[in-house]
Enzyme design. Sequence first.
Site, short mmCIF file in Angstrom:
data_model
loop_
_atom_site.label_atom_id
_atom_site.label_comp_id
_atom_site.label_asym_id
_atom_site.label_seq_id
_atom_site.Cartn_x
_atom_site.Cartn_y
_atom_site.Cartn_z
N GLY A 152 10.45 94.68 -9.42
CA GLY A 152 10.09 93.93 -8.08
C GLY A 152 8.83 92.82 -8.39
O GLY A 152 8.79 92.82 -9.65
N THR A 153 8.32 92.55 -7.45
CA THR A 153 7.11 91.55 -7.40
C THR A 153 7.30 90.29 -7.81
O THR A 153 8.17 89.70 -8.36
CB THR A 153 6.29 92.25 -8.66
N THR A 154 6.30 89.47 -7.32
CA THR A 154 6.22 88.14 -7.76
C THR A 154 4.71 87.85 -8.23
O THR A 154 3.81 88.04 -7.34
CB THR A 154 6.66 87.00 -6.59
N SER B 264 10.64 90.02 -10.21
CA SER B 264 12.00 89.46 -9.71
C SER B 264 12.01 88.37 -8.62
O SER B 264 13.05 87.77 -8.73
CB SER B 264 12.55 90.90 -8.77
#
Length: 219
Positions: free
Chosen positions: A25-27, A154
């Site tokens: 996940g994550t940005t 992601s």
Amino acid sequence: MAEWIAGGLEGPAGRGLDERVVRSGTTTVGLIASDHVILAADKRATAGFLIASRRVKKIVMLSNYVAMTVSGLVADAQILSDVLREEIRLYEMTNKVKPSVRFVASLLSNILFSSKFFPYIVQLIVGGYDTQPRLYTLDLFGSITEDKYTATGSGSPIAYGVLEERYREDLSVEEAIKVATTAIRSAVLRDAASGDGADVVVIGPQGYEEKFIPYNSLV
């Protein structure tokens, strides 16, 4: 952040690496503008379909002139940041001078490469200021690239669209922060694993500044 999903344990050294086991996940984004490095990251951590936390710090200050953004397994990111902090302190004590940002990124690359058969599940951005602003991206095997702007996690394909469209080398710091937070907001709108506002770190010749921007205030 990354989470373990029920599944087999296929992969090098018996560690699960295929898509059935690990999801990221994550940005996080980074860019260079006006003699500064700007790093930004969302605040959400997920575990499967559960939002595990809305207050995660994904930008780690390694020293007062260099920072790292993290996406991937939380435990792996934590141990790497702890090791880097101590290595920087040891270098400063031994050599009476701060290591360059390139040195920090190269050290991290060596650590990741040396564990390639039992890898840390991370994707990282290292940014800082020594004699000039520096920005590096590293993958789980230690591959390292120097960039003017970059994104990981992601939500990075969406964030890259904003960066490609809006980045200019003559951006002011405030303009660069707006570009970074717009990239985070665009990713949050489409990526379920990203969300809940953004942390922003600005590093320059005079040191660093941190701030939190709530989701409703993201440009």
